[in-house]
Write a protein that holds these residues in place. Structure first.
Motif: not given
Length: 232
Positions: A89-91, A118-138
């Protein structure tokens, strides 16, 4: 000929970044990564908020600059008075107020239904699953978005590739109905909070029961199943 030791170095570019997350240590992690991105060229101006209410107030402040990139956690405390129930909603609010702002959404959800919605309604420039996130990945994701490229994290790409034909989706009214059921709101009271008729709410409730295969007819079971699929 002598050089002027006081001559200014080329001006740094100062993009405005917004980070919204209800975990302060997560915000600090994002800031730490962002400020290390190409420091000879960029000096990032970072604003932060910790829930939908503080983010809304920041966005409404006339002194707030136009943001270039917004990092938004999807799950955070709602601001019901303004119908803001999530980072999604903020997006939408940011896109309306600041159409050039790039949106990066971060989530713990791993349900394909939620991801596709999420992709259909927002079409974000980035979509990240937090479990995928490392410092380098960010940093890698940030670099992609800075270069106006889309970035979906590994788990998102894998889900989309494995189930390309799954088309189950719900809209904002359905999300609000589920949210109010989760708060114990009576069906008859929902038209006070949701801008559709009682008959339409009843119709949508039945459709949600069928969509999510809730055979008991219980609103509690409906909410439980919807939450398990990351729908709100």
């Amino acid at each position: 000929m002598t050089s002027d030791s006081n001559a200014p170095i080329s001006e740094l570019i100062k993009p405005n970044i917004l980070i919204v997350d209800d975990h302060p240590f997560i915000i600090e992690g994002y800031k730490n990564a962002i400020t290390r991105y190409n420091p000879k060229e960029y000096e990032f101006v970072i604003a932060q908020a910790h829930d939908c209410k503080s983010a809304y107030e920041l966005l409404q402040d006339e002194d707030t600059p136009q943001f270039d990139i917004a990092f938004l956690d999807i799950s955070m405390p709602a601001y019901e008075e303004k119908d803001l129930f999530s980072g999604e909603d903020l997006a939408k609010l940011i896109i309306k107020k600041m159409p050039h702002c790039k949106i990066v959404l971060l989530t713990m959800y791993t349900e394909l239904l939620k991801i596709k919605t999420i992709i259909r309604t927002i079409n974000p420039n980035g979509l990240v699953i937090k479990n995928d996130l490392t410092f380098d990945e960010l940093l890698f994701a940030f670099d992609k978005v800075m270069k106006c490229e889309k970035y979906y994290s590994q788990s998102v790409v894998k889900m989309l590739n494995q189930s390309p034909h799954n088309s189950i989706e719900i809209d904002e009214f359905d999300k609000q109905i589920l949210f109010h059921f989760s708060k114990g709101t009576e069906l008859s009271e929902m038209p006070h909070y949701i801008a559709i008729s009682l008959n339409e709410i009843q119709r949508r409730r039945i459709a949600l029961m069928e969509l999510l295969k809730v055979k008991s007819g219980s609103n509690d079971d409906l909410v439980k199943e919807a939450k398990s699929k990351g729908l709100f």
